[in-house]
Design a protein around this motif. Sequence first.
Motif, short mmCIF file in Angstrom:
data_model
loop_
_atom_site.label_atom_id
_atom_site.label_comp_id
_atom_site.label_asym_id
_atom_site.label_seq_id
_atom_site.Cartn_x
_atom_site.Cartn_y
_atom_site.Cartn_z
N GLU A 22 52.15 17.65 35.08
CA GLU A 22 51.44 16.63 34.30
C GLU A 22 51.83 16.63 32.82
OE1 GLU A 22 47.21 16.80 34.93
OE2 GLU A 22 47.48 17.38 37.02
N PHE A 23 52.52 17.68 32.37
CA PHE A 23 52.89 17.79 30.97
C PHE A 23 54.30 17.24 30.76
CE2 PHE A 23 49.69 21.07 31.58
CZ PHE A 23 48.87 20.88 30.48
N GLU A 24 54.43 16.33 29.82
CA GLU A 24 55.72 15.71 29.56
C GLU A 24 56.75 16.75 29.11
OE1 GLU A 24 57.63 12.27 26.73
OE2 GLU A 24 55.48 12.24 27.09
N GLY A 25 57.92 16.71 29.72
CA GLY A 25 59.01 17.59 29.34
C GLY A 25 59.03 18.95 30.00
N TRP A 26 58.05 19.23 30.86
CA TRP A 26 57.95 20.56 31.46
C TRP A 26 58.59 20.65 32.85
CZ3 TRP A 26 55.43 25.03 29.49
CH2 TRP A 26 54.94 24.87 28.18
N SER A 27 59.23 19.60 33.34
CA SER A 27 59.76 19.61 34.71
C SER A 27 60.86 20.64 34.95
CB SER A 27 60.35 18.27 35.11
OG SER A 27 59.99 17.23 34.33
N TYR A 28 61.57 21.03 33.91
CA TYR A 28 62.68 21.96 34.10
C TYR A 28 62.32 23.40 33.75
CZ TYR A 28 65.37 17.73 34.70
OH TYR A 28 65.82 16.53 35.17
N VAL A 29 61.09 23.64 33.36
CA VAL A 29 60.66 25.00 33.04
C VAL A 29 60.41 25.75 34.34
CG1 VAL A 29 58.86 26.40 31.95
CG2 VAL A 29 59.60 24.27 30.86
N PRO A 30 61.06 26.91 34.55
CA PRO A 30 60.81 27.69 35.76
C PRO A 30 59.38 28.22 35.79
CG PRO A 30 62.82 28.43 34.65
CD PRO A 30 62.11 27.51 33.72
N VAL A 31 58.74 28.03 36.94
CA VAL A 31 57.34 28.43 37.10
C VAL A 31 57.19 29.14 38.44
CG1 VAL A 31 54.97 27.60 37.22
CG2 VAL A 31 56.61 26.38 35.83
N VAL A 32 56.34 30.16 38.46
CA VAL A 32 56.06 30.86 39.71
C VAL A 32 54.58 31.24 39.75
CG1 VAL A 32 56.59 33.20 38.89
CG2 VAL A 32 56.93 32.64 41.28
N CYS A 33 54.04 31.30 40.94
CA CYS A 33 52.66 31.74 41.15
C CYS A 33 52.70 33.00 42.02
CB CYS A 33 51.84 30.68 41.89
SG CYS A 33 51.59 29.18 40.96
N ALA A 34 51.76 33.90 41.77
CA ALA A 34 51.67 35.13 42.56
C ALA A 34 50.22 35.56 42.66
CB ALA A 34 52.50 36.24 41.92
N GLN A 35 49.96 36.38 43.66
CA GLN A 35 48.61 36.93 43.82
C GLN A 35 48.57 38.30 43.18
OE1 GLN A 35 46.89 38.16 47.76
NE2 GLN A 35 45.77 36.25 47.43
N GLU A 36 47.49 38.60 42.50
CA GLU A 36 47.33 39.89 41.84
C GLU A 36 46.99 40.98 42.84
OE1 GLU A 36 44.44 39.59 38.72
OE2 GLU A 36 45.57 38.04 37.68
N ILE A 37 47.14 42.19 42.40
CA ILE A 37 46.74 43.35 43.20
C ILE A 37 45.22 43.33 43.31
CG2 ILE A 37 46.70 45.87 43.30
CD1 ILE A 37 49.23 45.75 41.47
N PRO A 38 44.67 43.40 44.51
CA PRO A 38 43.20 43.31 44.67
C PRO A 38 42.49 44.62 44.31
CG PRO A 38 44.24 43.53 46.81
CD PRO A 38 45.35 43.45 45.79
N VAL A 39 42.40 44.88 43.03
CA VAL A 39 41.74 46.10 42.55
C VAL A 39 40.23 45.96 42.70
CG1 VAL A 39 41.37 47.56 40.52
CG2 VAL A 39 43.62 46.55 40.94
#
Length: 123
Positions: free
Chosen positions: A63-80
């Motif tokens: 949704e942010f203009e100009g951000w399409s080429y920025v590498p992005v990743v999602c991860a799950q945290e360690i369930p402490v």
Amino acid sequence: MVRGIRGAITIKSNNEKDVLEASKELVQVLISSNRIEPENVAQVLFTVTEDVTAAFPAKVLREFEGWSYVPVVCAQEIPVPGSLPLCIRVLLTVNTDVKQKEVKHAYLRDAVKLRPDLTLTNE
């Protein structure tokens, strides 16, 4: 200079709307507080606690203009055990001339408990 700009926010419930709205709010605060331009962002890393499964927080960057080429990743945290529930964290790796002590991190809503020393305003 490369700096890490971090933040976190909590959500009320694990649904797509809450995940995306909170993620967008968090990223907007970091972008505006640090005057970040997408051209200066090397990567964005989102992590979520194990109880956040309704959506990928990274989706909001589309949704942010100009951000399409920025590498992005999602991860799950360690369930402490005892960790803050329903929490979304983000780390932006940014090229900036700002000194490390001048970087503005953002911990919003209940996430302020994680790093009260680095909190902007919680308004």
